[in-house]
Design an enzyme around this catalytic site. Structure first.
Site, PDB file in Angstrom:
ATOM      1  CG  HIS A   1      15.748 -14.369  13.229  1.00 22.09           C
ATOM      2  ND1 HIS A   1      16.448 -13.479  14.000  1.00 22.09           N
ATOM      3  CD2 HIS A   1      16.683 -15.171  12.654  1.00 22.09           C
ATOM      4  CE1 HIS A   1      17.740 -13.728  13.907  1.00 22.09           C
ATOM      5  NE2 HIS A   1      17.921 -14.748  13.079  1.00 22.09           N
ATOM      6  CG  ASN A   2      10.460 -12.402  12.709  1.00 20.34           C
ATOM      7  OD1 ASN A   2      11.182 -11.615  12.078  1.00 20.34           O
ATOM      8  ND2 ASN A   2      10.500 -12.491  14.025  1.00 20.34           N
TER       9      ASN A   2
ATOM     10  CB  CYS B   1      -1.000  -0.024   1.159  1.00 17.15           C
ATOM     11  SG  CYS B   1      -0.307   0.071   2.819  1.00 17.15           S
ATOM     12  N   GLY B   2       0.434   2.359   0.473  1.00 15.98           N
ATOM     13  CA  GLY B   2       1.276   3.556   0.437  1.00 15.98           C
ATOM     14  C   GLY B   2       2.519   3.393   1.292  1.00 15.98           C
TER      15      GLY B   2
ATOM     16  NE  ARG C   1       0.682   7.412  -1.572  1.00 19.61           N
ATOM     17  CZ  ARG C   1      -0.568   7.471  -1.149  1.00 19.61           C
ATOM     18  NH1 ARG C   1      -0.830   7.416   0.147  1.00 19.61           N
ATOM     19  NH2 ARG C   1      -1.557   7.591  -2.004  1.00 19.61           N
TER      20      ARG C   1
ATOM     21  NE  ARG D   1      13.070 -16.566  20.706  1.00 16.23           N
ATOM     22  CZ  ARG D   1      14.353 -16.351  20.502  1.00 16.23           C
ATOM     23  NH1 ARG D   1      14.790 -15.962  19.324  1.00 16.23           N
ATOM     24  NH2 ARG D   1      15.221 -16.508  21.482  1.00 16.23           N
TER      25      ARG D   1
ATOM     26  N   GLY E   1       2.801   0.400   3.407  1.00 16.74           N
ATOM     27  CA  GLY E   1       2.902  -1.024   3.771  1.00 16.74           C
ATOM     28  C   GLY E   1       2.297  -1.301   5.136  1.00 16.74           C
ATOM     29  CB  VAL E   2       1.729   0.942   8.045  1.00 16.69           C
ATOM     30  CG1 VAL E   2       1.113   0.831   9.432  1.00 16.69           C
ATOM     31  CG2 VAL E   2       3.209   1.291   8.157  1.00 16.69           C
ATOM     32  N   GLY E   3      -0.813  -0.124   6.684  1.00 16.98           N
ATOM     33  CA  GLY E   3      -2.235  -0.480   6.787  1.00 16.98           C
ATOM     34  C   GLY E   3      -2.507  -1.890   6.297  1.00 16.98           C
TER      35      GLY E   3
ATOM     36  NE  ARG F   1      18.332 -17.330  18.619  1.00 19.09           N
ATOM     37  CZ  ARG F   1      19.045 -17.200  17.502  1.00 19.09           C
ATOM     38  NH1 ARG F   1      19.504 -18.286  16.883  1.00 19.09           N
ATOM     39  NH2 ARG F   1      19.312 -16.013  17.002  1.00 19.09           N
TER      40      ARG F   1
HETATM   41  C1  RB5 Z   1      -3.855   5.445   1.126  1.00 17.87           C
HETATM   42  O1  RB5 Z   1      -3.939   6.823   0.932  1.00 17.87           O
HETATM   43  C2  RB5 Z   1      -2.895   5.134   2.260  1.00 17.87           C
HETATM   44  O2  RB5 Z   1      -3.447   5.520   3.480  1.00 17.87           O
HETATM   45  C3  RB5 Z   1      -2.572   3.668   2.255  1.00 17.87           C
HETATM   46  O3  RB5 Z   1      -2.013   3.317   1.032  1.00 17.87           O
HETATM   47  C4  RB5 Z   1      -1.570   3.186   3.282  1.00 17.87           C
HETATM   48  O4  RB5 Z   1      -0.419   3.950   3.286  1.00 17.87           O
HETATM   49  C5  RB5 Z   1      -2.093   2.913   4.620  1.00 17.87           C
HETATM   50  O5  RB5 Z   1      -1.410   2.395   5.490  1.00 17.87           O
END
Ligand code: RB5
Length: 161
Positions: A97-98, A64-65, A108, A135, A67-69, A131
């Site tokens: 490891h994970n 995504c923008g 982005r 986990r 990668g978090v969401g 090990r």
């Molecule tokens: C979209 O605008 C943006 O919020 C999404 O791509 C992402 O970065 C969310 O984590």
């Protein structure tokens, strides 16, 4: 077969990564989106995660923008270990490891060539077990302690403005 999914901010990078995987002989199932219309990353993270968790796909890549969401969404599905990696070292260790089964990054955040390096580091690494296995087992115990989700979320991508 690898799953790939993304939101509207990452269509171009998704297509580049898809080609990159195919050039390495990996078959890819594209869960979208392929529309530039603003959508909800969670829907595509969920699709990829369910394909990986069910065994339909071996592993997955979500973009995504940032990668978090999309990683947060993927990690809501039991059995998923989705890791956001903006450089190859973390990508490699996330596998070693994970035992990460979904790699995430941000269109982005990283450029095309760095994204390919991140993907290669992840693909070339193997889970080391030992090990690290206990986990991973603990993570599975955490999942078992959760209540199952009652139903799928009501809001879907196409309805968004
Ligand atoms: C979209 O605008 C943006 O919020 C999404 O791509 C992402 O970065 C969310 O984590």
């Amino acid at each position: 077969m690898y799953a790939i999914g993304n939101d509207h901010s990452a269509i171009e990078l998704k297509n580049i990564i898809k080609q990159h995987l195919e050039s390495r002989g990996i078959e890819v199932k594209d869960f979208g989106t392929n529309s530039p219309e603003s959508c909800n990353y969670a829907e595509y993270g969920e699709k990829v995660a369910r394909a990986v968790a069910s065994g339909e796909c071996e592993r997955g890549i979500c973009i995504c923008g940032t990668g978090v969401g999309i990683s947060i969404a993927a990690n809501k599905v039991n059995g998923i270990r989705a890791c956001v990696c903006s450089e190859p070292f973390s990508a490699k260790l996330s596998k070693q490891h994970n035992d990460s089964n979904i790699l995430c990054f941000g269109a982005r955040v990283v450029g095309t060539e760095l994204a390919k390096m991140i993907v290669d580091a992840w693909l070339d690494a193997e889970f080391e077990g030992g090990r690290h296995q206990k986990r991973i087992d603990y993570l599975k115990e955490i999942e078992k302690s959760n209540y199952p989700a009652a139903k799928k979320p009501a809001s879907r991508c196409k309805k968004e403005k």
